[in-house]
Design a protein around this motif. Sequence first.
Motif, PDB file in Angstrom:
ATOM      1  N   ILE A   1       0.837  -1.200   0.000  1.00 39.90           N
ATOM      2  CA  ILE A   1       0.000   0.000   0.000  1.00 39.90           C
ATOM      3  C   ILE A   1       0.870   1.247   0.000  1.00 39.90           C
ATOM      4  O   ILE A   1       0.650   2.181  -0.774  1.00 39.90           O
ATOM      5  N   SER A   2       1.896   1.249   0.854  1.00 39.30           N
ATOM      6  CA  SER A   2       2.803   2.387   0.947  1.00 39.30           C
ATOM      7  C   SER A   2       3.533   2.622  -0.370  1.00 39.30           C
ATOM      8  O   SER A   2       3.696   3.756  -0.815  1.00 39.30           O
ATOM      9  N   PHE A   3       3.975   1.530  -1.014  1.00 40.02           N
ATOM     10  CA  PHE A   3       4.680   1.608  -2.300  1.00 40.02           C
ATOM     11  C   PHE A   3       3.796   2.260  -3.358  1.00 40.02           C
ATOM     12  O   PHE A   3       4.218   3.165  -4.078  1.00 40.02           O
ATOM     13  N   TYR A   4       2.536   1.823  -3.435  1.00 38.98           N
ATOM     14  CA  TYR A   4       1.606   2.361  -4.434  1.00 38.98           C
ATOM     15  C   TYR A   4       1.320   3.844  -4.179  1.00 38.98           C
ATOM     16  O   TYR A   4       1.352   4.666  -5.099  1.00 38.98           O
ATOM     17  N   GLU A   5       1.078   4.188  -2.918  1.00 42.78           N
ATOM     18  CA  GLU A   5       0.683   5.560  -2.594  1.00 42.78           C
ATOM     19  C   GLU A   5       1.840   6.540  -2.745  1.00 42.78           C
ATOM     20  O   GLU A   5       1.612   7.731  -2.965  1.00 42.78           O
ATOM     21  N   ARG A   6       3.084   6.079  -2.643  1.00 41.97           N
ATOM     22  CA  ARG A   6       4.227   6.973  -2.869  1.00 41.97           C
ATOM     23  C   ARG A   6       4.203   7.528  -4.291  1.00 41.97           C
ATOM     24  O   ARG A   6       4.571   8.680  -4.537  1.00 41.97           O
TER      25      ARG A   6
ATOM     26  N   SER B   1     -10.183  23.198  -5.189  1.00 40.49           N
ATOM     27  CA  SER B   1      -9.130  22.973  -4.193  1.00 40.49           C
ATOM     28  C   SER B   1      -9.521  21.870  -3.216  1.00 40.49           C
ATOM     29  O   SER B   1      -8.718  20.982  -2.894  1.00 40.49           O
ATOM     30  N   LYS B   2     -10.763  21.922  -2.735  1.00 37.99           N
ATOM     31  CA  LYS B   2     -11.223  20.940  -1.755  1.00 37.99           C
ATOM     32  C   LYS B   2     -11.153  19.525  -2.320  1.00 37.99           C
ATOM     33  O   LYS B   2     -10.714  18.585  -1.638  1.00 37.99           O
ATOM     34  N   TYR B   3     -11.569  19.375  -3.587  1.00 42.72           N
ATOM     35  CA  TYR B   3     -11.559  18.050  -4.223  1.00 42.72           C
ATOM     36  C   TYR B   3     -10.148  17.464  -4.259  1.00 42.72           C
ATOM     37  O   TYR B   3      -9.915  16.316  -3.875  1.00 42.72           O
ATOM     38  N   PHE B   4      -9.170  18.288  -4.728  1.00 45.47           N
ATOM     39  CA  PHE B   4      -7.802  17.793  -4.865  1.00 45.47           C
ATOM     40  C   PHE B   4      -7.131  17.590  -3.511  1.00 45.47           C
ATOM     41  O   PHE B   4      -6.355  16.658  -3.335  1.00 45.47           O
ATOM     42  N   VAL B   5      -7.426  18.476  -2.557  1.00 44.68           N
ATOM     43  CA  VAL B   5      -6.854  18.311  -1.213  1.00 44.68           C
ATOM     44  C   VAL B   5      -7.356  17.022  -0.574  1.00 44.68           C
ATOM     45  O   VAL B   5      -6.589  16.278   0.050  1.00 44.68           O
ATOM     46  N   GLU B   6      -8.651  16.737  -0.737  1.00 42.52           N
ATOM     47  CA  GLU B   6      -9.216  15.496  -0.186  1.00 42.52           C
ATOM     48  C   GLU B   6      -8.606  14.274  -0.859  1.00 42.52           C
ATOM     49  O   GLU B   6      -8.305  13.271  -0.206  1.00 42.52           O
ATOM     50  N   LYS B   7      -8.428  14.379  -2.174  1.00 41.85           N
ATOM     51  CA  LYS B   7      -7.822  13.272  -2.925  1.00 41.85           C
ATOM     52  C   LYS B   7      -6.391  13.015  -2.446  1.00 41.85           C
ATOM     53  O   LYS B   7      -5.977  11.876  -2.231  1.00 41.85           O
ATOM     54  N   PHE B   8      -5.645  14.111  -2.267  1.00 43.07           N
ATOM     55  CA  PHE B   8      -4.265  14.010  -1.780  1.00 43.07           C
ATOM     56  C   PHE B   8      -4.239  13.486  -0.345  1.00 43.07           C
ATOM     57  O   PHE B   8      -3.417  12.635   0.015  1.00 43.07           O
TER      58      PHE B   8
ATOM     59  N   LYS C   1      -6.389  11.583   1.196  1.00 41.84           N
ATOM     60  CA  LYS C   1      -6.693  10.148   1.249  1.00 41.84           C
ATOM     61  C   LYS C   1      -5.474   9.308   0.879  1.00 41.84           C
ATOM     62  O   LYS C   1      -5.212   8.265   1.480  1.00 41.84           O
ATOM     63  N   SER C   2      -4.730   9.790  -0.123  1.00 36.01           N
ATOM     64  CA  SER C   2      -3.541   9.061  -0.561  1.00 36.01           C
ATOM     65  C   SER C   2      -2.468   9.024   0.525  1.00 36.01           C
ATOM     66  O   SER C   2      -1.945   7.965   0.866  1.00 36.01           O
ATOM     67  N   ILE C   3      -2.144  10.205   1.082  1.00 35.83           N
ATOM     68  CA  ILE C   3      -1.087  10.223   2.104  1.00 35.83           C
ATOM     69  C   ILE C   3      -1.555   9.563   3.396  1.00 35.83           C
ATOM     70  O   ILE C   3      -0.739   9.029   4.154  1.00 35.83           O
ATOM     71  N   THR C   4      -2.869   9.574   3.661  1.00 32.10           N
ATOM     72  CA  THR C   4      -3.385   8.881   4.845  1.00 32.10           C
ATOM     73  C   THR C   4      -3.124   7.388   4.734  1.00 32.10           C
ATOM     74  O   THR C   4      -2.666   6.745   5.691  1.00 32.10           O
ATOM     75  N   ARG C   5      -3.400   6.823   3.548  1.00 29.55           N
ATOM     76  CA  ARG C   5      -3.147   5.386   3.343  1.00 29.55           C
ATOM     77  C   ARG C   5      -1.661   5.075   3.461  1.00 29.55           C
ATOM     78  O   ARG C   5      -1.266   4.066   4.045  1.00 29.55           O
TER      79      ARG C   5
ATOM     80  N   PHE D   1       0.764   6.957   5.068  1.00 24.21           N
ATOM     81  CA  PHE D   1       1.303   7.223   6.402  1.00 24.21           C
ATOM     82  C   PHE D   1       0.739   6.261   7.443  1.00 24.21           C
ATOM     83  O   PHE D   1       1.414   5.963   8.434  1.00 24.21           O
ATOM     84  N   GLU D   2      -0.496   5.785   7.246  1.00 23.73           N
ATOM     85  CA  GLU D   2      -1.034   4.775   8.161  1.00 23.73           C
ATOM     86  C   GLU D   2      -0.254   3.471   8.036  1.00 23.73           C
ATOM     87  O   GLU D   2      -0.011   2.776   9.031  1.00 23.73           O
ATOM     88  N   SER D   3       0.136   3.142   6.799  1.00 26.47           N
ATOM     89  CA  SER D   3       0.971   1.952   6.591  1.00 26.47           C
ATOM     90  C   SER D   3       2.329   2.141   7.252  1.00 26.47           C
ATOM     91  O   SER D   3       2.854   1.227   7.902  1.00 26.47           O
ATOM     92  N   ASN D   4       2.906   3.342   7.080  1.00 26.88           N
ATOM     93  CA  ASN D   4       4.199   3.635   7.708  1.00 26.88           C
ATOM     94  C   ASN D   4       4.098   3.668   9.223  1.00 26.88           C
ATOM     95  O   ASN D   4       5.024   3.247   9.923  1.00 26.88           O
ATOM     96  N   MET D   5       2.971   4.184   9.731  1.00 28.38           N
ATOM     97  CA  MET D   5       2.759   4.241  11.179  1.00 28.38           C
ATOM     98  C   MET D   5       2.724   2.826  11.767  1.00 28.38           C
ATOM     99  O   MET D   5       3.321   2.560  12.817  1.00 28.38           O
ATOM    100  N   PHE D   6       2.045   1.917  11.066  1.00 23.71           N
ATOM    101  CA  PHE D   6       1.985   0.519  11.511  1.00 23.71           C
ATOM    102  C   PHE D   6       3.388  -0.074  11.571  1.00 23.71           C
ATOM    103  O   PHE D   6       3.759  -0.749  12.532  1.00 23.71           O
ATOM    104  N   PHE D   7       4.187   0.230  10.537  1.00 26.83           N
ATOM    105  CA  PHE D   7       5.557  -0.270  10.492  1.00 26.83           C
ATOM    106  C   PHE D   7       6.382   0.313  11.639  1.00 26.83           C
ATOM    107  O   PHE D   7       7.139  -0.406  12.308  1.00 26.83           O
ATOM    108  N   ASP D   8       6.248   1.625  11.889  1.00 24.35           N
ATOM    109  CA  ASP D   8       6.993   2.268  12.975  1.00 24.35           C
ATOM    110  C   ASP D   8       6.604   1.688  14.331  1.00 24.35           C
ATOM    111  O   ASP D   8       7.452   1.487  15.212  1.00 24.35           O
TER     112      ASP D   8
END
Length: 575
Positions: free
Chosen positions: A211-216, A239-246, A248-252, A254-261
Motif C-alpha cells: 500500500i505504501s509503495f503504491y501511494e508513494r 481545491s477541496k476536491y484535490f486536497v481530499e484526494k491528496f 486520502k492518498s497520504i493517509t493510506r 502514512f497509516e501503513s508507515n505508522m503501523f511499520f513504525d
Amino acid sequence: MMIISELKKISKILKDKDKKYYVVYFFAFIFISILETMSVGLIPAYFTIIIDTNLLLEQLRFNTQLYEFSKSLFDKGSIILYFTYAILLFFLLKFIYSIIFHFFEAKYFNIIKINLSTSLTSLYLRKNYIFHTENNPLVLSRNVTSEVNTTAAYLKSFVIVIKEIIQIFFILLLLLFANFKITILILSLSTILAFIYLKIFSSKLAKKSKISFYERGEKSKIIDQIFNLIIEVKLYNKSKYFVEKFSKSITREFESNMFFDYINKLPRIFLEFFIVCLVIGSMFFALFLKLDLIALVPIIALYFFAALRVYPSLNAILLNRLSLINGQVSIDQIYSEILNANKDIDLYEDSEKKLDFKNLLELKNISFKYKNRITALQNINLKINKYETIGIVGETGSGKSTLIKIIMGFLEPDSGSVFIDKNELKDIKKSWQKKIGYVPQNFSMLDDTISANILFGENEKDMKKIYNIIKEVSLEEFINTLPNKIDTLVGPNAKQVSGGQAQRIAIARALYQNPQLLIFDEATNSLDEKTEKEIMNNIYSLKNRTSIIITHKKSLLNGCNKIFKIENNGIINIK
C-alpha cells in the motif's frame, strides 16, 4: 532458497565493483561479530579471575593442555594486571575498527544509492518513446528516488540479519560451553517467541508495504496535477476536491508507515522484559535451591553480558526482518527494471555515420497503429525537398503528431520505410536526430535562466550564436528590457514570462542545435491570434532550413511551399 533468490537479485542490481565491496562489507561485519562475541566472554572472565581464578579454571578441564597452560599463567601474581592490559588493548582496537567500519558502511551505501539512481535514470533515458507514453513520469521518478533509497536499506538489512544470526550463533556456542542446559532452555523460549512475533506481523507488514509503495507514486501524481493545473483548480474552485484526494492518498501511505513504525518498537520492549525476567528468574532459582551466590556470580555475569549483546542482535534481526518485508516491493521493482533494461530501448546504429541532409526526405508506404487502437496511418507516401517549408493539417487525433514522430525516428512504422536521401532512417537514426530541431505544443521550460533554456545542456556557451538566434526569433527587444538580460530566470514552467516569449525561447532552443530540419508541432496552438501570427512570421523568416509545420489551422500555412492534409488514415496534397 529465499536467501539464494535474494542474492541473485542483489547480484543483478549491483555493479561488479559494488558487488565486490558488498562481499568485503559482509566479511567486515562478520569480523565485528567475532569481536562482539569475544567482548561478551572477556568481562565475565575478568570478574571471575578477580573473585576466584579456580572458578574459571574449572571451565577449562575439558582440555588438559589448555587447563595446565592457563593454571601456569594464573599462578603468576601479575595475571590480573596482564589481563587488564589485554582487555584495554582489545577494546581499544575494537573501538578503532568499529569507527572505521561504520564510516566505510555509510560511504558505501551512499555510493550504492548514487549508482543505482544514476543507472536507473540512464536506463529510462534509453527507453523508446512508446515506453514513456505508457509509463507515468512521476512513477519513474519515484523508482529513481524513494525506491532506490528503500532498496539500499534492504541491502543493508539483508547483511545485518545474516551478521546478527552469525553473532548470536557465536555467543550461543560460548553459552553452551558455559552451561548447556540453561542455554538450551533460553534458546527454546527465544525461538518460540520470535516465531510467534513474526507469524503475527509478517503478512500484515507485507500488505502494508505494498500500500505504501503504491501511494508513494500516487501522491506524487496528485501533487503534480494540482500545481500544473493551478489556474483551473482555483478558477473552478476545486481545491477541496484535490486536497481530499491528496489527503486520502497520504493517509493510506502514512497509516501503513505508522503501523511499520509501531511494530518496530515492539521487539525492544518485549526483549527487555524477557531479559529482565531471565535474570530475576535465575536469582530466584538460585535462592530457592540455596546455591552459592558467589559461585553463581560469574555465570550470571556471563549470561547478563551475553543478554546485553544478544538483546540488540535479536532486536536488529526482528527490526531488519520487518524492514526486509517492507523493502521487498522496492527491491523487486528495481530488480524488474534492471532485468528488463534491454526491453523497449531505442535501437541506434552501433557506430555513428556522418550524415548531411542534401536533397530529399521521403516516406514510402508508411503504416502504423498504436497497441490496442485502430490504425493511425496507412500507406503514407510523402516527399519533402531540402529547404522546403511543408504544412500538415488535420483534425485532432488524425495522426499528424504520429507522422512527425515517425519522421523523427521515435516510432517505428509497422510497414514501409523512411529515407533521408538514399539512407534508410532505421540505419542512421541517431545521426538523423542530431539534424532535427523540434518545437512541440506542450513544450517545457527549465526552471533556470533564458540562456540555460536556449543552451539546454550544451557545455559551450557561444554568446555570439545566442544573440544571433535571439534576433532571429524577435526576442532581442524583450530581453533588453530585463535587468539580468539573458541571465533572467524564467521561473517554474516559464510562469515569469508570457506564452509568446516562452514560445520564442523554445524556438531559440531548437535553432541552437543547428538543425537541418525544423519541426513545429502545433507550436502556436496555445497563443492568442496576434502572437500566433508574429511567431509564424518568425518561422517563415528562418532561412536555409527545411521546415515542417503541423497545425489544425490551415490559415496559418500561407507561407508553406506545400500543404498536406491527413484524413481517413491517409495523406493528400492540397497545395
